[in-house]
Design a protein around this motif. Structure first.
Motif, PDB file in Angstrom:
ATOM      1  N   ARG A   1       8.530  14.009   4.354  1.00 53.13           N
ATOM      2  CA  ARG A   1       8.530  12.968   5.370  1.00 53.13           C
ATOM      3  C   ARG A   1       9.297  13.490   6.554  1.00 53.13           C
ATOM      4  O   ARG A   1      10.303  14.149   6.414  1.00 53.13           O
ATOM      5  CB  ARG A   1       9.202  11.703   4.819  1.00 53.13           C
ATOM      6  N   ARG A   2       8.843  13.180   7.746  1.00 51.77           N
ATOM      7  CA  ARG A   2       9.449  13.842   8.880  1.00 51.77           C
ATOM      8  C   ARG A   2       9.819  12.919  10.016  1.00 51.77           C
ATOM      9  O   ARG A   2       9.748  13.297  11.160  1.00 51.77           O
ATOM     10  CB  ARG A   2       8.520  14.941   9.368  1.00 51.77           C
ATOM     11  N   LYS A   3      10.207  11.710   9.670  1.00 46.52           N
ATOM     12  CA  LYS A   3      10.652  10.805  10.729  1.00 46.52           C
ATOM     13  C   LYS A   3      11.825  11.440  11.458  1.00 46.52           C
ATOM     14  O   LYS A   3      12.648  12.103  10.854  1.00 46.52           O
ATOM     15  CB  LYS A   3      11.176   9.476  10.152  1.00 46.52           C
TER      16      LYS A   3
ATOM     17  N   PHE B   1      19.451  22.304   5.009  1.00 47.16           N
ATOM     18  CA  PHE B   1      18.534  22.969   5.940  1.00 47.16           C
ATOM     19  C   PHE B   1      17.198  23.253   5.266  1.00 47.16           C
ATOM     20  O   PHE B   1      17.155  23.612   4.085  1.00 47.16           O
ATOM     21  CB  PHE B   1      19.073  24.345   6.358  1.00 47.16           C
ATOM     22  N   TYR B   2      16.142  23.133   6.028  1.00 45.66           N
ATOM     23  CA  TYR B   2      14.907  23.822   5.669  1.00 45.66           C
ATOM     24  C   TYR B   2      14.939  25.172   6.358  1.00 45.66           C
ATOM     25  O   TYR B   2      15.149  25.242   7.582  1.00 45.66           O
ATOM     26  CB  TYR B   2      13.676  23.067   6.183  1.00 45.66           C
ATOM     27  N   PHE B   3      14.718  26.204   5.574  1.00 43.24           N
ATOM     28  CA  PHE B   3      14.559  27.538   6.143  1.00 43.24           C
ATOM     29  C   PHE B   3      13.059  27.821   6.091  1.00 43.24           C
ATOM     30  O   PHE B   3      12.478  27.926   5.008  1.00 43.24           O
ATOM     31  CB  PHE B   3      15.345  28.561   5.317  1.00 43.24           C
TER      32      PHE B   3
ATOM     33  N   TRP C   1      16.239  24.421   9.937  1.00 44.79           N
ATOM     34  CA  TRP C   1      16.188  23.047  10.432  1.00 44.79           C
ATOM     35  C   TRP C   1      17.093  22.091   9.658  1.00 44.79           C
ATOM     36  O   TRP C   1      16.823  21.784   8.483  1.00 44.79           O
ATOM     37  CB  TRP C   1      14.746  22.516  10.333  1.00 44.79           C
ATOM     38  N   PRO C   2      18.126  21.581  10.306  1.00 49.86           N
ATOM     39  CA  PRO C   2      18.960  20.554   9.681  1.00 49.86           C
ATOM     40  C   PRO C   2      18.107  19.325   9.349  1.00 49.86           C
ATOM     41  O   PRO C   2      17.304  18.887  10.167  1.00 49.86           O
ATOM     42  CB  PRO C   2      19.975  20.213  10.778  1.00 49.86           C
ATOM     43  N   THR C   3      18.286  18.826   8.152  1.00 47.66           N
ATOM     44  CA  THR C   3      17.443  17.732   7.662  1.00 47.66           C
ATOM     45  C   THR C   3      18.290  16.796   6.798  1.00 47.66           C
ATOM     46  O   THR C   3      19.326  17.193   6.281  1.00 47.66           O
ATOM     47  CB  THR C   3      16.263  18.336   6.852  1.00 47.66           C
ATOM     48  N   TYR C   4      17.864  15.536   6.707  1.00 45.03           N
ATOM     49  CA  TYR C   4      18.520  14.578   5.814  1.00 45.03           C
ATOM     50  C   TYR C   4      17.806  14.552   4.467  1.00 45.03           C
ATOM     51  O   TYR C   4      16.627  14.906   4.368  1.00 45.03           O
ATOM     52  CB  TYR C   4      18.498  13.174   6.428  1.00 45.03           C
TER      53      TYR C   4
ATOM     54  N   SER D   1      13.979  12.781   6.759  1.00 41.04           N
ATOM     55  CA  SER D   1      14.029  12.607   8.212  1.00 41.04           C
ATOM     56  C   SER D   1      14.986  13.660   8.774  1.00 41.04           C
ATOM     57  O   SER D   1      15.691  14.334   8.009  1.00 41.04           O
ATOM     58  CB  SER D   1      14.478  11.193   8.571  1.00 41.04           C
ATOM     59  N   TYR D   2      14.985  13.814  10.073  1.00 44.12           N
ATOM     60  CA  TYR D   2      15.837  14.866  10.637  1.00 44.12           C
ATOM     61  C   TYR D   2      16.250  14.540  12.061  1.00 44.12           C
ATOM     62  O   TYR D   2      15.544  13.860  12.795  1.00 44.12           O
ATOM     63  CB  TYR D   2      15.105  16.214  10.595  1.00 44.12           C
ATOM     64  N   PRO D   3      17.419  15.051  12.425  1.00 42.36           N
ATOM     65  CA  PRO D   3      17.886  14.889  13.804  1.00 42.36           C
ATOM     66  C   PRO D   3      17.258  15.979  14.659  1.00 42.36           C
ATOM     67  O   PRO D   3      16.843  17.015  14.130  1.00 42.36           O
ATOM     68  CB  PRO D   3      19.388  15.147  13.676  1.00 42.36           C
TER      69      PRO D   3
ATOM     70  N   SER E   1      17.829  24.678  20.694  1.00 41.91           N
ATOM     71  CA  SER E   1      18.031  23.376  21.330  1.00 41.91           C
ATOM     72  C   SER E   1      17.575  22.238  20.426  1.00 41.91           C
ATOM     73  O   SER E   1      18.267  21.236  20.282  1.00 41.91           O
ATOM     74  CB  SER E   1      17.263  23.299  22.648  1.00 41.91           C
ATOM     75  N   LYS E   2      16.409  22.403  19.817  1.00 42.93           N
ATOM     76  CA  LYS E   2      15.863  21.310  19.012  1.00 42.93           C
ATOM     77  C   LYS E   2      16.579  21.177  17.666  1.00 42.93           C
ATOM     78  O   LYS E   2      16.883  20.067  17.238  1.00 42.93           O
ATOM     79  CB  LYS E   2      14.365  21.536  18.788  1.00 42.93           C
ATOM     80  N   HIS E   3      16.820  22.298  17.006  1.00 41.82           N
ATOM     81  CA  HIS E   3      17.367  22.247  15.641  1.00 41.82           C
ATOM     82  C   HIS E   3      18.813  22.745  15.548  1.00 41.82           C
ATOM     83  O   HIS E   3      19.656  22.115  14.921  1.00 41.82           O
ATOM     84  CB  HIS E   3      16.492  23.083  14.702  1.00 41.82           C
ATOM     85  N   GLY E   4      19.050  23.907  16.151  1.00 42.97           N
ATOM     86  CA  GLY E   4      20.365  24.531  16.011  1.00 42.97           C
ATOM     87  C   GLY E   4      21.503  23.630  16.445  1.00 42.97           C
ATOM     88  O   GLY E   4      22.530  23.541  15.763  1.00 42.97           O
TER      89      GLY E   4
HETATM   90  P1  5GP Z   1       4.599  20.191  12.093  1.00 44.02           P
HETATM   91  O1  5GP Z   1       4.081  18.877  12.534  1.00 44.02           O
HETATM   92  O2  5GP Z   1       3.940  21.370  12.739  1.00 44.02           O
HETATM   93  O3  5GP Z   1       4.774  20.331  10.607  1.00 44.02           O
HETATM   94  O4  5GP Z   1       6.099  20.241  12.651  1.00 44.02           O
HETATM   95  C1  5GP Z   1       6.359  20.241  14.016  1.00 44.02           C
HETATM   96  C2  5GP Z   1       7.826  20.479  14.239  1.00 44.02           C
HETATM   97  O5  5GP Z   1       8.609  19.362  13.763  1.00 44.02           O
HETATM   98  C3  5GP Z   1       8.391  21.654  13.458  1.00 44.02           C
HETATM   99  O6  5GP Z   1       8.170  22.862  14.065  1.00 44.02           O
HETATM  100  C4  5GP Z   1       9.843  21.291  13.433  1.00 44.02           C
HETATM  101  O7  5GP Z   1      10.444  21.569  14.649  1.00 44.02           O
HETATM  102  C5  5GP Z   1       9.820  19.820  13.202  1.00 44.02           C
HETATM  103  N1  5GP Z   1       9.857  19.480  11.764  1.00 44.02           N
HETATM  104  C6  5GP Z   1       8.786  19.255  10.977  1.00 44.02           C
HETATM  105  N2  5GP Z   1       9.190  18.919   9.733  1.00 44.02           N
HETATM  106  C7  5GP Z   1      10.548  18.947   9.743  1.00 44.02           C
HETATM  107  C8  5GP Z   1      11.540  18.684   8.750  1.00 44.02           C
HETATM  108  O8  5GP Z   1      11.241  18.322   7.627  1.00 44.02           O
HETATM  109  N3  5GP Z   1      12.836  18.840   9.110  1.00 44.02           N
HETATM  110  C9  5GP Z   1      13.169  19.208  10.356  1.00 44.02           C
HETATM  111  N4  5GP Z   1      14.468  19.326  10.634  1.00 44.02           N
HETATM  112  N5  5GP Z   1      12.271  19.442  11.328  1.00 44.02           N
HETATM  113  C10 5GP Z   1      10.963  19.321  11.024  1.00 44.02           C
END
Ligand code: 5GP
Ligand code: 5GP
Length: 238
Positions: free
Chosen positions: A8-10, A21-23, A56-59, A63-65, A109-112
């Motif tokens: 889920r990626r809210k 993190f997601y690597f 990518w920092p994630t909860y 969801s993620y900031p 900028s977006k993740h770091g």
């Molecule tokens: P996509 O829609 O291509 O899977 O993701 C687009 C962008 O959203 C990714 O490149 C990334 O920046 C961000 N994103 C997608 N899924 C995640 C997630 O689970 N965690 C985080 N932190 N960012 C994500």
């Protein structure tokens, strides 16, 4: 639809601390043989290996900031001495060809910036490069007989090979090549909040891949284009 949902990626509030993190690593063969295609970096064709997409920092709920501190814009002078390693391990494949700065700047900028409680800019990139060095995904796969040779593999075999080689299950994201075959596009591994160790993903793997996936060769672009031209002319005649 070329890429699909992984977890889920809210987006969530930026002020809450991330939990892991997601690597995320991308397979260049699958970036380049997809409809959107790719461009080699100005520094040259990347090696045939997974490249970093991001850390990518994630909860824990998925969801993620994002874009957490606009005052911390990317400063290339802080990673000057890592540039060679970034070019090799974190190559940009977007068009038009770039030197990587745009990609790294975007990722910072977006993740770091959302992991600034743990890393400054330099440490963030250094950590991602160190993770890549520690995690030899391509070797783990090829050791299990899963090679980038255009063959199809059972998704489960790919996941098990990574679990066996690294100790943890990945999430796989697939995209489609020009013929509509689903292929290994990105591999998500979960890393603890300090960016040091792999962990079991807090969210159960929810791959968007079908049960059989292709692992394409990373063809020379010229060869890929000729191949498309050939296919197009064949389908026109048919
Ligand atoms: P996509 O829609 O291509 O899977 O993701 C687009 C962008 O959203 C990714 O490149 C990334 O920046 C961000 N994103 C997608 N899924 C995640 C997630 O689970 N965690 C985080 N932190 N960012 C994500
Ligand atoms: P994300 O999906 O992390 O939000 O953003 C990826 C951004 O970086 C996109 O704007 C994309 O154009 C750019 N980019 C530059 N090089 C690459 C690359 O090699 N792979 C991917 N996925 N995005 C790249």
């Amino acid at each position: 639809l070329a890429t699909g949902v992984v977890g889920r990626r809210k987006k969530a509030p930026k002020d809450k601390e991330y939990e892991f993190f997601y690597f995320v690593q991308q397979w260049p063969g699958s970036v380049c043989d997809a409809k959107r295609a790719c461009c080699y970096p100005k520094t040259g064709r990347p090696v045939s290996d997974f490249g970093i997409h991001g850390l990518w920092p994630t909860y824990n709920d998925g969801s993620y900031p994002s874009s957490c501190d606009s005052t911390l814009s990317f400063d290339v002078t802080l990673v000057e001495d890592l540039k060679g390693r970034l070019e090799e391990g974190w190559p940009t494949l977007a068009c038009p060809s770039g030197d990587g700065l745009k990609f790294w700047s975007h990722e910072w900028s977006k993740h770091g910036t959302c992991s600034k409680s743990v890393f400054n800019e330099r440490e963030y990139f250094q950590d991602a490069l160190d993770l890549k060095n520690k995690i030899n995904l391509l070797k783990v796969l090829t050791d299990a007989g899963i090679e980038p040779n255009d063959e199809f593999y059972e998704l489960q075999d790919v996941q098990e090979a990574i679990k066996k080689g690294l100790g943890y299950y990945p999430k796989l994201q697939c995209n489609e090549d020009m013929e509509g075959n689903s292929q290994i596009y990105q591999v998500y591994l979960c890393v603890d909040k300090l960016g040091k160790d792999l962990i079991e993903c807090p969210i159960p793997p929810r791959a968007n891949c079908p049960s059989r996936v292709q692992f394409p060769k990373f063809y020379e672009l010229a060869a890929t284009r000729m191949c498309w031209a050939h296919r197009a002319s064949v389908s026109q005649k048919a």
